[in-house]
Design a protein around this motif. Structure first.
Motif, PDB file in Angstrom:
ATOM      1  N   THR A 270      53.450  16.954 -40.405  1.00  0.00           N
ATOM      2  CA  THR A 270      52.692  18.128 -40.843  1.00  0.00           C
ATOM      3  C   THR A 270      51.222  17.832 -40.571  1.00  0.00           C
ATOM      4  OG1 THR A 270      54.271  18.640 -42.613  1.00  0.00           O
ATOM      5  CG2 THR A 270      52.078  19.621 -42.793  1.00  0.00           C
ATOM      6  N   GLU A 271      50.554  18.688 -39.858  1.00  0.00           N
ATOM      7  CA  GLU A 271      49.148  18.456 -39.529  1.00  0.00           C
ATOM      8  C   GLU A 271      48.298  18.417 -40.806  1.00  0.00           C
ATOM      9  OE1 GLU A 271      47.342  18.074 -36.695  1.00  0.00           O
ATOM     10  OE2 GLU A 271      49.013  18.172 -35.278  1.00  0.00           O
ATOM     11  N   PRO A 272      47.425  17.413 -40.939  1.00  0.00           N
ATOM     12  CA  PRO A 272      46.502  17.382 -42.080  1.00  0.00           C
ATOM     13  C   PRO A 272      45.361  18.371 -41.879  1.00  0.00           C
ATOM     14  CG  PRO A 272      46.044  15.568 -40.600  1.00  0.00           C
ATOM     15  CD  PRO A 272      47.246  16.268 -40.031  1.00  0.00           C
ATOM     16  N   MET A 273      44.515  18.504 -42.894  1.00  0.00           N
ATOM     17  CA  MET A 273      43.329  19.343 -42.749  1.00  0.00           C
ATOM     18  C   MET A 273      42.462  18.844 -41.602  1.00  0.00           C
ATOM     19  SD  MET A 273      43.279  21.839 -44.947  1.00  0.00           S
ATOM     20  CE  MET A 273      41.548  22.301 -45.094  1.00  0.00           C
ATOM     21  N   ARG A 274      42.312  17.521 -41.527  1.00  0.00           N
ATOM     22  CA  ARG A 274      41.579  16.914 -40.413  1.00  0.00           C
ATOM     23  C   ARG A 274      41.975  15.450 -40.304  1.00  0.00           C
ATOM     24  NH1 ARG A 274      36.792  13.925 -42.188  1.00  0.00           N
ATOM     25  NH2 ARG A 274      36.546  14.201 -44.446  1.00  0.00           N
ATOM     26  N   ALA A 275      41.819  14.920 -39.110  1.00  0.00           N
ATOM     27  CA  ALA A 275      42.004  13.496 -38.857  1.00  0.00           C
ATOM     28  C   ALA A 275      40.979  13.117 -37.808  1.00  0.00           C
ATOM     29  CB  ALA A 275      43.414  13.195 -38.373  1.00  0.00           C
ATOM     30  N   GLU A 276      40.051  12.234 -38.167  1.00  0.00           N
ATOM     31  CA  GLU A 276      38.960  11.895 -37.260  1.00  0.00           C
ATOM     32  C   GLU A 276      38.553  10.450 -37.451  1.00  0.00           C
ATOM     33  OE1 GLU A 276      36.259  14.911 -38.562  1.00  0.00           O
ATOM     34  OE2 GLU A 276      35.289  13.602 -40.032  1.00  0.00           O
ATOM     35  N   TRP A 277      37.910   9.899 -36.426  1.00  0.00           N
ATOM     36  CA  TRP A 277      37.456   8.515 -36.483  1.00  0.00           C
ATOM     37  C   TRP A 277      36.177   8.405 -37.284  1.00  0.00           C
ATOM     38  CZ3 TRP A 277      41.070   5.309 -35.277  1.00  0.00           C
ATOM     39  CH2 TRP A 277      42.019   5.641 -34.306  1.00  0.00           C
ATOM     40  N   GLY A 278      36.123   7.398 -38.170  1.00  0.00           N
ATOM     41  CA  GLY A 278      34.928   7.113 -38.945  1.00  0.00           C
ATOM     42  C   GLY A 278      33.983   6.199 -38.190  1.00  0.00           C
ATOM     43  N   ALA A 279      32.827   5.948 -38.765  1.00  0.00           N
ATOM     44  CA  ALA A 279      31.783   5.160 -38.120  1.00  0.00           C
ATOM     45  C   ALA A 279      32.200   3.724 -37.862  1.00  0.00           C
ATOM     46  CB  ALA A 279      30.512   5.192 -38.968  1.00  0.00           C
ATOM     47  N   ASP A 280      33.110   3.192 -38.683  1.00  0.00           N
ATOM     48  CA  ASP A 280      33.551   1.804 -38.526  1.00  0.00           C
ATOM     49  C   ASP A 280      34.910   1.703 -37.831  1.00  0.00           C
ATOM     50  OD1 ASP A 280      31.271   0.713 -39.776  1.00  0.00           O
ATOM     51  OD2 ASP A 280      32.132   1.150 -41.749  1.00  0.00           O
ATOM     52  N   GLY A 281      35.350   2.790 -37.183  1.00  0.00           N
ATOM     53  CA  GLY A 281      36.615   2.766 -36.465  1.00  0.00           C
ATOM     54  C   GLY A 281      37.823   3.066 -37.311  1.00  0.00           C
ATOM     55  N   GLU A 282      37.631   3.422 -38.570  1.00  0.00           N
ATOM     56  CA  GLU A 282      38.750   3.779 -39.421  1.00  0.00           C
ATOM     57  C   GLU A 282      39.195   5.214 -39.115  1.00  0.00           C
ATOM     58  OE1 GLU A 282      35.158   4.665 -42.135  1.00  0.00           O
ATOM     59  OE2 GLU A 282      35.586   3.729 -40.202  1.00  0.00           O
ATOM     60  N   LEU A 283      40.441   5.530 -39.418  1.00  0.00           N
ATOM     61  CA  LEU A 283      40.952   6.882 -39.252  1.00  0.00           C
ATOM     62  C   LEU A 283      40.887   7.589 -40.603  1.00  0.00           C
ATOM     63  CD1 LEU A 283      42.301   8.946 -37.321  1.00  0.00           C
ATOM     64  CD2 LEU A 283      44.516   8.063 -38.123  1.00  0.00           C
ATOM     65  N   LEU A 284      40.100   8.654 -40.666  1.00  0.00           N
ATOM     66  CA  LEU A 284      39.930   9.415 -41.899  1.00  0.00           C
ATOM     67  C   LEU A 284      40.872  10.611 -41.861  1.00  0.00           C
ATOM     68  CD1 LEU A 284      36.028   9.446 -41.933  1.00  0.00           C
ATOM     69  CD2 LEU A 284      37.547   7.832 -43.096  1.00  0.00           C
ATOM     70  N   VAL A 285      41.772  10.678 -42.827  1.00  0.00           N
ATOM     71  CA  VAL A 285      42.759  11.749 -42.873  1.00  0.00           C
ATOM     72  C   VAL A 285      42.575  12.539 -44.163  1.00  0.00           C
ATOM     73  CG1 VAL A 285      45.199  12.359 -42.822  1.00  0.00           C
ATOM     74  CG2 VAL A 285      44.383  10.366 -41.528  1.00  0.00           C
ATOM     75  N   GLU A 286      42.315  13.831 -44.026  1.00  0.00           N
ATOM     76  CA  GLU A 286      42.171  14.703 -45.195  1.00  0.00           C
ATOM     77  C   GLU A 286      43.469  15.470 -45.411  1.00  0.00           C
ATOM     78  OE1 GLU A 286      39.490  18.365 -47.050  1.00  0.00           O
ATOM     79  OE2 GLU A 286      38.875  17.408 -45.161  1.00  0.00           O
ATOM     80  N   ALA A 287      44.064  15.275 -46.576  1.00  0.00           N
ATOM     81  CA  ALA A 287      45.352  15.896 -46.894  1.00  0.00           C
ATOM     82  C   ALA A 287      45.172  17.338 -47.356  1.00  0.00           C
ATOM     83  CB  ALA A 287      46.057  15.094 -47.982  1.00  0.00           C
ATOM     84  N   ARG A 288      46.176  18.133 -47.102  1.00  0.00           N
ATOM     85  CA  ARG A 288      46.201  19.501 -47.617  1.00  0.00           C
ATOM     86  C   ARG A 288      46.654  19.498 -49.073  1.00  0.00           C
ATOM     87  NH1 ARG A 288      45.785  23.232 -43.552  1.00  0.00           N
ATOM     88  NH2 ARG A 288      46.042  22.391 -41.436  1.00  0.00           N
ATOM     89  N   GLU A 289      46.094  20.390 -49.850  1.00  0.00           N
ATOM     90  CA  GLU A 289      46.531  20.536 -51.239  1.00  0.00           C
ATOM     91  C   GLU A 289      48.008  20.919 -51.279  1.00  0.00           C
ATOM     92  OE1 GLU A 289      45.075  22.789 -55.336  1.00  0.00           O
ATOM     93  OE2 GLU A 289      44.250  23.382 -53.386  1.00  0.00           O
ATOM     94  N   GLU A 290      48.755  20.313 -52.195  1.00  0.00           N
ATOM     95  CA  GLU A 290      50.187  20.530 -52.404  1.00  0.00           C
ATOM     96  C   GLU A 290      51.055  19.869 -51.335  1.00  0.00           C
ATOM     97  OE1 GLU A 290      50.981  24.685 -53.066  1.00  0.00           O
ATOM     98  OE2 GLU A 290      49.869  24.709 -54.948  1.00  0.00           O
ATOM     99  N   SER A 291      50.487  19.011 -50.505  1.00  0.00           N
ATOM    100  CA  SER A 291      51.317  18.239 -49.572  1.00  0.00           C
ATOM    101  C   SER A 291      52.095  17.186 -50.351  1.00  0.00           C
ATOM    102  CB  SER A 291      50.443  17.584 -48.506  1.00  0.00           C
ATOM    103  OG  SER A 291      49.385  16.833 -49.089  1.00  0.00           O
TER     104      SER A 291
END
Length: 199
Positions: free
Chosen positions: A19-40
């Motif tokens: 299920t696609e998250p709200m967003r998934a993007e690379w952070g400044a230190d190379g980490e993957l930032l994943v924002e979950a949808r409400e009620e996931s």
């Protein structure tokens, strides 16, 4: 960049979201930032009577004799916020393991689902604010799940059945059943050899 982020990059390149998250993007230190949808969430039937199959899991093929590790920062604290490893065969056969906030505390645990879900947890409030690694080792008809914080010794979390012939996929996941705005910082994904022994 985190030394093991090549594994994250490979997962992003070869994997697919359940299920696609709200967003998934690379952070400044190379980490993957994943924002979950409400009620996931991911759950089937037991005790609650509902089926939720909306977890944000980024998965790629997982062999019958292979181990997967996911590392993330435990900096979330709202009810049922969760992140970790998911192994999925289909909508009614899957395992998720990681840290979930329940009853006001961080809890390391696993949900094993074969038609219906089975949940186990143990409190780990001392893990808050630190890097957590969850490891799932698949060998024969079993998955051995371990977890640790930073470089501390591994803790055995669960031994669960999974058919050796099952066509499975594995990778990272997160869910936010009760709120919007959860962002999980994933810092590593690794694949490797299975565990040498259960103990």
């Amino acid at each position: 960049m985190h030394e093991t982020n090549t594994g994250l990059q490979e997962l992003v390149r070869t994997g697919a979201w359940t299920t696609e998250p709200m967003r998934a993007e690379w952070g400044a230190d190379g980490e993957l930032l994943v924002e979950a949808r409400e009620e996931s969430d991911a759950w089937r039937e037991t005790s609650y009577g509902f089926v939720h199959d909306s977890a944000h899991a980024l998965l790629s093929p997982f062999g019958a004799r292979e181990a997967v590790e996911v590392t993330f920062v435990l900096d979330y604290d709202q009810q049922f916020d969760q992140a970790g490893v998911m192994i999925r065969v289909d909508e009614s056969t899957w395992i998720k393991a990681g840290v979930e906030v329940s009853d006001g505390a961080a809890q390391v645990g696993a949900v094993v689902t074969h038609g219906v879900s089975d949940w186990s947890v143990a409190p780990v409030p001392e893990w808050m604010g630190r890097e957590v690694t969850v490891r799932a080792s698949r060998d024969g008809g079993a998955v051995t799940i371990r977890a640790r914080v930073d470089d501390e010794p591994w803790r055995l979390v669960r031994v669960a059945p999974l058919s050796p012939t099952a066509d499975a996929r594995a990778g990272l996941f997160c869910c936010a059943p009760t709120r919007a705005g959860l962002v999980v910082r994933f810092v590593a994904h690794r694949r490797g050899e299975v565990d040498a022994a259960l103990h």
